[in-house]
Design a protein around this motif. Structure first.
Motif, PDB file in Angstrom:
ATOM      1  N   THR A  86      -7.747  38.317  45.298  1.00 30.31           N
ATOM      2  CA  THR A  86      -6.677  39.168  44.774  1.00 30.31           C
ATOM      3  C   THR A  86      -5.596  39.548  45.785  1.00 30.31           C
ATOM      4  OG1 THR A  86      -7.910  41.207  45.273  1.00 30.31           O
ATOM      5  CG2 THR A  86      -8.247  40.220  43.103  1.00 30.31           C
ATOM      6  N   GLU A  91       2.121  36.739  47.027  1.00 34.09           N
ATOM      7  CA  GLU A  91       2.715  36.133  45.835  1.00 34.09           C
ATOM      8  C   GLU A  91       4.124  36.658  45.596  1.00 34.09           C
ATOM      9  OE1 GLU A  91      -0.028  36.775  42.665  1.00 34.09           O
ATOM     10  OE2 GLU A  91      -1.357  35.160  43.312  1.00 34.09           O
ATOM     11  N   SER A 146      -1.719  33.836  37.490  1.00 31.86           N
ATOM     12  CA  SER A 146      -1.262  35.138  37.983  1.00 31.86           C
ATOM     13  C   SER A 146       0.218  35.372  37.709  1.00 31.86           C
ATOM     14  CB  SER A 146      -1.529  35.266  39.485  1.00 31.86           C
ATOM     15  OG  SER A 146      -0.834  34.259  40.206  1.00 31.86           O
ATOM     16  N   TYR A 181     -12.517  32.484  39.722  1.00 31.72           N
ATOM     17  CA  TYR A 181     -11.300  31.822  39.250  1.00 31.72           C
ATOM     18  C   TYR A 181     -11.603  30.956  38.021  1.00 31.72           C
ATOM     19  CZ  TYR A 181      -6.922  29.091  39.922  1.00 31.72           C
ATOM     20  OH  TYR A 181      -5.691  28.485  39.798  1.00 31.72           O
ATOM     21  N   VAL A 185      -9.916  32.657  34.907  1.00 26.29           N
ATOM     22  CA  VAL A 185      -8.638  31.985  34.682  1.00 26.29           C
ATOM     23  C   VAL A 185      -8.804  30.663  33.936  1.00 26.29           C
ATOM     24  CG1 VAL A 185      -6.600  31.001  35.826  1.00 26.29           C
ATOM     25  CG2 VAL A 185      -7.643  33.094  36.716  1.00 26.29           C
TER      26      VAL A 185
END
Length: 210
Positions: A86, A91, A146, A181, A185
């Motif tokens: 995280t 990002e 994300s 993940y 995701v």
């Protein structure tokens, strides 16, 4: 699903043709997503010269050059898989300095390297101007799901067994992050291109059967 074994050279050729044929007068932002064991940088690097031959200037970005400061990244220890999942990568910086300006209609002024992990300081990389038809290839782990604004996504898929087998001992602490993940995701279910890479010498393209 149909799984088609290919050589690495054929994989590069197929991806090159697909990318070069997209929006010939516009920039394209591409994610090459995969664990270090899948070596996404190798595939991204291999696309650069073939794309240039076809008239598409290609620029490489690696998320290892967009780490968050150590004081943030390592707040809960050097081997914390939740932090890796995280909070390891900047990002916001990647969006601000690369993905937003590289979008179609964006300013085209990007920085390809924002942070130097060796000095834990800003890399002070100069800005560069992208041609209007450039393809930006961003490689790294945990890129999907994300909200990062990519135009095309490539996911290098590995089974849990293969990932464990090929992850070096010093980075095995990241394995729970990749398991999370997959569970949370599931990148292989929506990436534009999925490549199975349990054996680096025998990649396979996964396509849906219509």
């Amino acid at each position: 699903m149909r799984v088609r074994p290919v050589s690495f050279a054929v994989l590069v050729h197929d991806l090159t043709q697909r990318l070069a044929g997209r929006e010939s007068d516009s920039r394209v932002r591409v994610a090459v997503d995969g664990a270090d064991a899948a070596d996404p940088g190798r595939l991204a690097d291999a696309l650069v010269d073939p794309l240039r031959v076809l008239g598409r200037p290609a620029v490489r970005v690696d998320t290892r050059d967009f780490l968050r400061p150590a004081s943030v990244r390592l707040e809960f220890g050097r081997e914390n898989p939740d932090s890796f999942y995280t909070g390891w990568f900047d990002e916001a910086g990647l969006i601000r300095e690369v993905l937003d300006p590289a979008r179609p209609g964006g300013s085209g002024r990007i920085v390809t390297r924002l942070w130097n992990p060796d000095t834990d300081r800003a890399a002070r990389e100069p800005y560069r101007d992208l041609p209007e038809n450039a393809i930006v290839l961003v490689s790294g782990p945990l890129l999907l799901g994300s909200g990062l604004p990519f135009d095309l996504t490539v996911h290098l898929e590995m089974s849990a067994a293969a990932l464990e087998r090929r992850t070096p001992g010093e980075t095995r602490w990241t394995l729970p992050a990749f398991a999370r993940y997959v569970d949370e995701v599931a990148p292989a279910t929506f990436a534009d291109v999925v490549v199975r890479l349990d054996d680096p010498q025998r990649p396979a393209l996964v396509t849906a059967v219509e």
